[in-house]
Every structure is written in structure tokens, then in C-alpha cells.
Scaffold this motif. Structure first.
Motif, PDB file in Angstrom:
ATOM      1  N   VAL A   1       1.499  12.263   9.558  1.00  0.00           N
ATOM      2  CA  VAL A   1       1.983  13.557   9.077  1.00  0.00           C
ATOM      3  C   VAL A   1       3.421  13.784   9.541  1.00  0.00           C
ATOM      4  O   VAL A   1       4.265  14.281   8.783  1.00  0.00           O
ATOM      5  CB  VAL A   1       1.059  14.694   9.562  1.00  0.00           C
ATOM      6  CG1 VAL A   1       1.702  16.063   9.321  1.00  0.00           C
ATOM      7  CG2 VAL A   1      -0.284  14.624   8.848  1.00  0.00           C
ATOM      8  N   THR A   2       3.715  13.417  10.776  1.00  0.00           N
ATOM      9  CA  THR A   2       5.079  13.546  11.294  1.00  0.00           C
ATOM     10  C   THR A   2       6.051  12.689  10.497  1.00  0.00           C
ATOM     11  O   THR A   2       7.132  13.137  10.110  1.00  0.00           O
ATOM     12  CB  THR A   2       5.120  13.143  12.782  1.00  0.00           C
ATOM     13  OG1 THR A   2       4.250  14.000  13.530  1.00  0.00           O
ATOM     14  CG2 THR A   2       6.535  13.268  13.335  1.00  0.00           C
TER      15      THR A   2
ATOM     16  N   TYR B   1       5.640  11.496   7.414  1.00  0.00           N
ATOM     17  CA  TYR B   1       5.732  11.992   6.039  1.00  0.00           C
ATOM     18  C   TYR B   1       6.634  13.220   5.954  1.00  0.00           C
ATOM     19  O   TYR B   1       7.523  13.303   5.088  1.00  0.00           O
ATOM     20  CB  TYR B   1       4.340  12.322   5.508  1.00  0.00           C
ATOM     21  CG  TYR B   1       4.362  12.865   4.091  1.00  0.00           C
ATOM     22  CD1 TYR B   1       4.345  12.000   2.999  1.00  0.00           C
ATOM     23  CD2 TYR B   1       4.410  14.237   3.845  1.00  0.00           C
ATOM     24  CE1 TYR B   1       4.385  12.485   1.699  1.00  0.00           C
ATOM     25  CE2 TYR B   1       4.450  14.734   2.553  1.00  0.00           C
ATOM     26  CZ  TYR B   1       4.442  13.854   1.483  1.00  0.00           C
ATOM     27  OH  TYR B   1       4.489  14.344   0.200  1.00  0.00           O
ATOM     28  N   ASP B   2       6.420  14.169   6.835  1.00  0.00           N
ATOM     29  CA  ASP B   2       7.204  15.403   6.780  1.00  0.00           C
ATOM     30  C   ASP B   2       8.681  15.139   7.043  1.00  0.00           C
ATOM     31  O   ASP B   2       9.548  15.794   6.452  1.00  0.00           O
ATOM     32  CB  ASP B   2       6.656  16.421   7.784  1.00  0.00           C
ATOM     33  CG  ASP B   2       5.319  17.015   7.340  1.00  0.00           C
ATOM     34  OD1 ASP B   2       4.964  16.847   6.150  1.00  0.00           O
ATOM     35  OD2 ASP B   2       4.634  17.630   8.178  1.00  0.00           O
ATOM     36  N   GLN B   3       8.974  14.190   7.917  1.00  0.00           N
ATOM     37  CA  GLN B   3      10.373  13.856   8.172  1.00  0.00           C
ATOM     38  C   GLN B   3      10.996  13.133   6.982  1.00  0.00           C
ATOM     39  O   GLN B   3      12.116  13.423   6.586  1.00  0.00           O
ATOM     40  CB  GLN B   3      10.493  12.991   9.436  1.00  0.00           C
ATOM     41  CG  GLN B   3      10.264  13.757  10.730  1.00  0.00           C
ATOM     42  CD  GLN B   3      11.391  14.740  11.011  1.00  0.00           C
ATOM     43  OE1 GLN B   3      12.534  14.509  10.666  1.00  0.00           O
ATOM     44  NE2 GLN B   3      11.041  15.837  11.649  1.00  0.00           N
TER      45      GLN B   3
ATOM     46  N   GLU C   1      11.550  15.659   4.109  1.00  0.00           N
ATOM     47  CA  GLU C   1      12.326  16.860   4.394  1.00  0.00           C
ATOM     48  C   GLU C   1      13.489  16.962   3.401  1.00  0.00           C
ATOM     49  O   GLU C   1      14.201  15.990   3.154  1.00  0.00           O
ATOM     50  CB  GLU C   1      12.866  16.837   5.822  1.00  0.00           C
ATOM     51  CG  GLU C   1      13.552  18.127   6.210  1.00  0.00           C
ATOM     52  CD  GLU C   1      13.952  18.149   7.670  1.00  0.00           C
ATOM     53  OE1 GLU C   1      14.247  19.228   8.180  1.00  0.00           O
ATOM     54  OE2 GLU C   1      13.958  17.075   8.289  1.00  0.00           O
TER      55      GLU C   1
ATOM     56  N   ASP D   1       8.692  22.463  -2.150  1.00  0.00           N
ATOM     57  CA  ASP D   1       7.706  22.392  -1.075  1.00  0.00           C
ATOM     58  C   ASP D   1       6.293  22.245  -1.634  1.00  0.00           C
ATOM     59  O   ASP D   1       5.456  21.552  -1.059  1.00  0.00           O
ATOM     60  CB  ASP D   1       7.787  23.652  -0.210  1.00  0.00           C
ATOM     61  CG  ASP D   1       9.034  23.672   0.661  1.00  0.00           C
ATOM     62  OD1 ASP D   1       9.597  22.586   0.922  1.00  0.00           O
ATOM     63  OD2 ASP D   1       9.442  24.765   1.085  1.00  0.00           O
TER      64      ASP D   1
ATOM     65  N   LYS E   1       5.806  18.722  -2.722  1.00  0.00           N
ATOM     66  CA  LYS E   1       5.755  17.851  -1.545  1.00  0.00           C
ATOM     67  C   LYS E   1       4.337  17.773  -0.989  1.00  0.00           C
ATOM     68  O   LYS E   1       3.873  16.696  -0.614  1.00  0.00           O
ATOM     69  CB  LYS E   1       6.726  18.360  -0.477  1.00  0.00           C
ATOM     70  CG  LYS E   1       6.758  17.517   0.783  1.00  0.00           C
ATOM     71  CD  LYS E   1       7.913  17.927   1.696  1.00  0.00           C
ATOM     72  CE  LYS E   1       7.714  19.306   2.265  1.00  0.00           C
ATOM     73  NZ  LYS E   1       8.772  19.650   3.241  1.00  0.00           N
ATOM     74  N   GLU E   2       3.636  18.902  -0.961  1.00  0.00           N
ATOM     75  CA  GLU E   2       2.267  18.912  -0.459  1.00  0.00           C
ATOM     76  C   GLU E   2       1.311  18.265  -1.455  1.00  0.00           C
ATOM     77  O   GLU E   2       0.362  17.580  -1.059  1.00  0.00           O
ATOM     78  CB  GLU E   2       1.830  20.347  -0.161  1.00  0.00           C
ATOM     79  CG  GLU E   2       0.472  20.446   0.517  1.00  0.00           C
ATOM     80  CD  GLU E   2       0.402  19.678   1.829  1.00  0.00           C
ATOM     81  OE1 GLU E   2      -0.698  19.213   2.189  1.00  0.00           O
ATOM     82  OE2 GLU E   2       1.449  19.526   2.500  1.00  0.00           O
TER      83      GLU E   2
ATOM     84  N   PHE F   1       1.630  14.636  -0.996  1.00  0.00           N
ATOM     85  CA  PHE F   1       0.910  14.236   0.222  1.00  0.00           C
ATOM     86  C   PHE F   1      -0.569  14.043  -0.073  1.00  0.00           C
ATOM     87  O   PHE F   1      -1.175  13.045   0.337  1.00  0.00           O
ATOM     88  CB  PHE F   1       1.105  15.302   1.305  1.00  0.00           C
ATOM     89  CG  PHE F   1       0.325  15.054   2.559  1.00  0.00           C
ATOM     90  CD1 PHE F   1       0.831  14.241   3.553  1.00  0.00           C
ATOM     91  CD2 PHE F   1      -0.927  15.636   2.755  1.00  0.00           C
ATOM     92  CE1 PHE F   1       0.113  13.998   4.724  1.00  0.00           C
ATOM     93  CE2 PHE F   1      -1.657  15.402   3.909  1.00  0.00           C
ATOM     94  CZ  PHE F   1      -1.135  14.587   4.892  1.00  0.00           C
TER      95      PHE F   1
ATOM     96  N   ARG G   1      -4.182  16.855   7.760  1.00  0.00           N
ATOM     97  CA  ARG G   1      -3.427  18.060   8.089  1.00  0.00           C
ATOM     98  C   ARG G   1      -4.115  18.857   9.207  1.00  0.00           C
ATOM     99  O   ARG G   1      -3.454  19.345  10.134  1.00  0.00           O
ATOM    100  CB  ARG G   1      -3.267  18.938   6.855  1.00  0.00           C
ATOM    101  CG  ARG G   1      -2.245  18.441   5.844  1.00  0.00           C
ATOM    102  CD  ARG G   1      -0.843  18.536   6.380  1.00  0.00           C
ATOM    103  NE  ARG G   1       0.161  18.204   5.359  1.00  0.00           N
ATOM    104  CZ  ARG G   1       1.438  17.995   5.632  1.00  0.00           C
ATOM    105  NH1 ARG G   1       1.869  18.071   6.883  1.00  0.00           N
ATOM    106  NH2 ARG G   1       2.296  17.698   4.675  1.00  0.00           N
TER     107      ARG G   1
ATOM    108  N   GLN H   1      -2.533  19.462  12.914  1.00  0.00           N
ATOM    109  CA  GLN H   1      -2.282  20.832  13.383  1.00  0.00           C
ATOM    110  C   GLN H   1      -3.027  21.111  14.690  1.00  0.00           C
ATOM    111  O   GLN H   1      -2.483  21.739  15.601  1.00  0.00           O
ATOM    112  CB  GLN H   1      -2.707  21.829  12.310  1.00  0.00           C
ATOM    113  CG  GLN H   1      -2.436  23.285  12.696  1.00  0.00           C
ATOM    114  CD  GLN H   1      -2.827  24.255  11.597  1.00  0.00           C
ATOM    115  OE1 GLN H   1      -3.292  23.866  10.534  1.00  0.00           O
ATOM    116  NE2 GLN H   1      -2.654  25.542  11.851  1.00  0.00           N
TER     117      GLN H   1
END
Length: 298
Positions: free
Chosen positions: A122-123, A125-127, A130, A135, A138-139, A142, A157, A161
Motif C-alpha cells: 500500500v505504501t 502503491y500510494d507513493q 501520488e 483520486d 486511483k482507488e 488499486f 487497505r 490502516q
């Protein structure tokens, strides 16, 4: 590991353009796209696998030969079926190559999902995503990506979290001393340590390394000795973690550079379009004036 221990995910993310004005996948010329291409070898390093190609056949080291396993082509096809909209070039290149490499990890014999691995992915992917234009998309991407690998995006997710929230309430001592404490996350770490110590039921990956580092960052426990002690408590090879975090840092640096080049290219093309529009307006005005002048003469 000084270079890695000083790395901040948030700092790297802030240096990239957060909202690149992209509208289609055709924003890059052939010569420009060469400068943005992420080599498969880099992403192989990130995924922690080795692969070679011969024609259309992909040879995978360490994978099961069971005939019911999906092929790389099937995984990619599943992703494209789930998300049919065009993806801007710089993002699409990374996603497609990363999906191939994660497929290789996913179907290794010793693969077993765990929340630290999920946090790491997740880290990553989100980076990588970015600055994506939408948005919401983007999800959705994912979810399509994880489902193409026959896993649950909601679980990824939720687990990421959960670990992030837990890590924010920890410090160096509590991170290292998880084995002496009770709790849901502590139980996850105990299970990982047990499997990693058995040398057979734990499949280390570079997403796992990123997940560990993310935990340290959120707990404000960035000293190199803390990572070393945490790796020892989890029975994970510290040298492998150091190496893999360096790979990830380099990948993010290249992505930041690529996005900056992309922004410059888009702005340059926008300026050219504006100049062409102004020129066209001027020509139309001249043509109109000439027409009116000729009408008066008649």
C-alpha cells in the motif's frame, strides 16, 4: 544504511507534482517516453524475484508448476477487464511492470499474505500513484490491481490502516518488545517471527521491508539500531532489508524525476497549443478584415 534511514516517505512524496494535468495516455512522444521508461530490472529488484523471457514465455524461478495457477497474461488481462479506462503513460508503465513482478511473488510456493506485506505494498502503491489526476480512479485501479492477483483489496487497505494506527501509538521500545506484550498487532508480529524462524513457511519480500520501515517512520523510531533490533526480533535478515529499502528509495527518486519531466513536457505542449490558438485567431481576424475591406470596395 545512513542513506535509507534518513529517507522519509512523506518528504519524497511532497517533492513530486501532486496533480499532473494529464488527460490521456498519449501525452508523451516516443523520444520523451524513453526518458521516463522504468526498466523491468528495477521493478524485479523491488519485487525481489528473478525472471527471464524467451519469446512470449516467461520463466519464473521458484514458482509452483501446478497447472491451475494463472499465467502472467491472465493476471494482466484480469486487470484490464476490471479497469478499462486509459491510464496516463508514466503511471501505466510502472503499474504494468509491477503487476507482472507481483504476480511472480504471489504464486511462489512459500507465499503467504501478511499485514506487514500489505502495508508495504500500500505504501509503494500510494507513493507511485501520488499525483494521479483522479483520486477516485486511483482507488479503483488499486482494487482492480489486487483483484487481478486474486486477493482482497479491502483486506490490504484495512490491514495497512490498522498497522499505521498502531505504529503511531508506539515507540522504539514497544516496537522491539512486541513478543512480551499482548494485542492484535503484537500477535501478527509473533506469527511472522515464528514462521520466519522456521526457515520454510515465511516468504520474505521487498514489500515486507518497506512495511517495516513504514512502521518505524510512524513510530518516530528511525535510528538504524532500532531497525536492526526489530529485524532480529522478527527473525528477518537485516542486510536484505537494508538492500531492499535502498532499491525502493532509488525507485521513488526516479519516479519523482520522471514526474517532473512529465510536468515540463505537459506545460510545454500546453504553451504550444496556446500559441497555435492565438496564431489561428490572428489569421481569422486578418481574413475577416480583408473580407470586409473587399466588400466595401465592391
Amino acid at each position: 544504511m545512513a542513506a535509507v534511514t534518513s529517507l522519509s516517505f512523506s518528504a519524497i512524496g511532497q517533492s513530486a507534482e501532486r496533480r499532473a494535468p494529464l488527460s490521456s495516455t498519449r501525452v508523451l512522444g516516443s523520444s520523451f517516453s524513453e526518458g521516463l521508461r522504468f526498466r523491468t530490472g528495477v521493478l524485479c529488484d523491488l519485487a525481489g524475484v528473478r525472471a527471464s523471457t524467451s519469446g512470449s514465455l516467461l520463466v519464473v524461478q521458484g514458482m509452483s508448476t501446478a497447472t491451475d495457477l494463472p499465467t502472467v497474461a491472465e493476471t494482466k488481462q484480469n486487470f484490464l477487464k476490471a479497469y478499462k479506462r486509459p491510464i496516463p503513460g508514466v503511471y501505466n508503465t510502472v503499474l504494468q511492470e509491477l503487476l507482472v513482478q507481483q504476480h511472480l511473488m504471489r504464486y511462489k510456493r512459500n507465499y503467504q499474505y501478511d499485514p506487514v506485506f500489505a502495508l508495504g505494498f500500500v505504501t509503494v502503491y500510494d507513493q507511485l500513484m501520488e499525483g494521479y489526476p483522479s483520486d477516485e480512479d486511483k482507488e479503483i485501479i488499486f482494487q482492480a490491481y489486487i483483484q487481478a492477483l486474486q486477493e482482497d483489496p479491502q483486506q490490504y487497505r484495512a490491514d495497512a490502516q490498522k498497522l499505521e494506527e498502531w505504529a503511531r501509538s508506539q515507540n522504539a521500545d514497544s516496537l522491539i518488545g512486541f513478543s512480551t506484550r499482548e494485542g492484535e498487532v503484537e500477535a501478527i508480529f509473533k506469527d511472522i517471527a515464528e514462521r520466519a524462524g522456521s526457515k520454510g513457511s515465511f516468504g520474505y519480500s521487498r514489500f515486507f521491508a518497506v512495511g517495516l520501515f513504514r512502521l518505524l517512520e510512524l513510530a518516530n523510531a528511525m535510528e538504524p539500531t532500532i531497525l536492526e533490533k526489530l529485524c532480529a526480533a522478527l527473525n528477518v535478515n537485516k542486510r536484505s532489508v537494508d538492500r531492499d529499502l535502498d532499491v525502493y528509495r532509488n525507485l521513488l527518486s526516479k519516479l519523482v524525476q520522471a514526474k517532473e519531466l512529465l510536468k515540463e513536457y505537459v506545460n510545454r505542449e500546453k504553451k504550444k497549443r496556446e500559441e497555435r490558438a492565438e496564431s489561428q485567431k490572428a489569421n481569422e481576424a486578418i481574413t475577416k478584415c480583408v473580407g470586409e475591406y473587399q466588400h466595401i470596395l465592391q
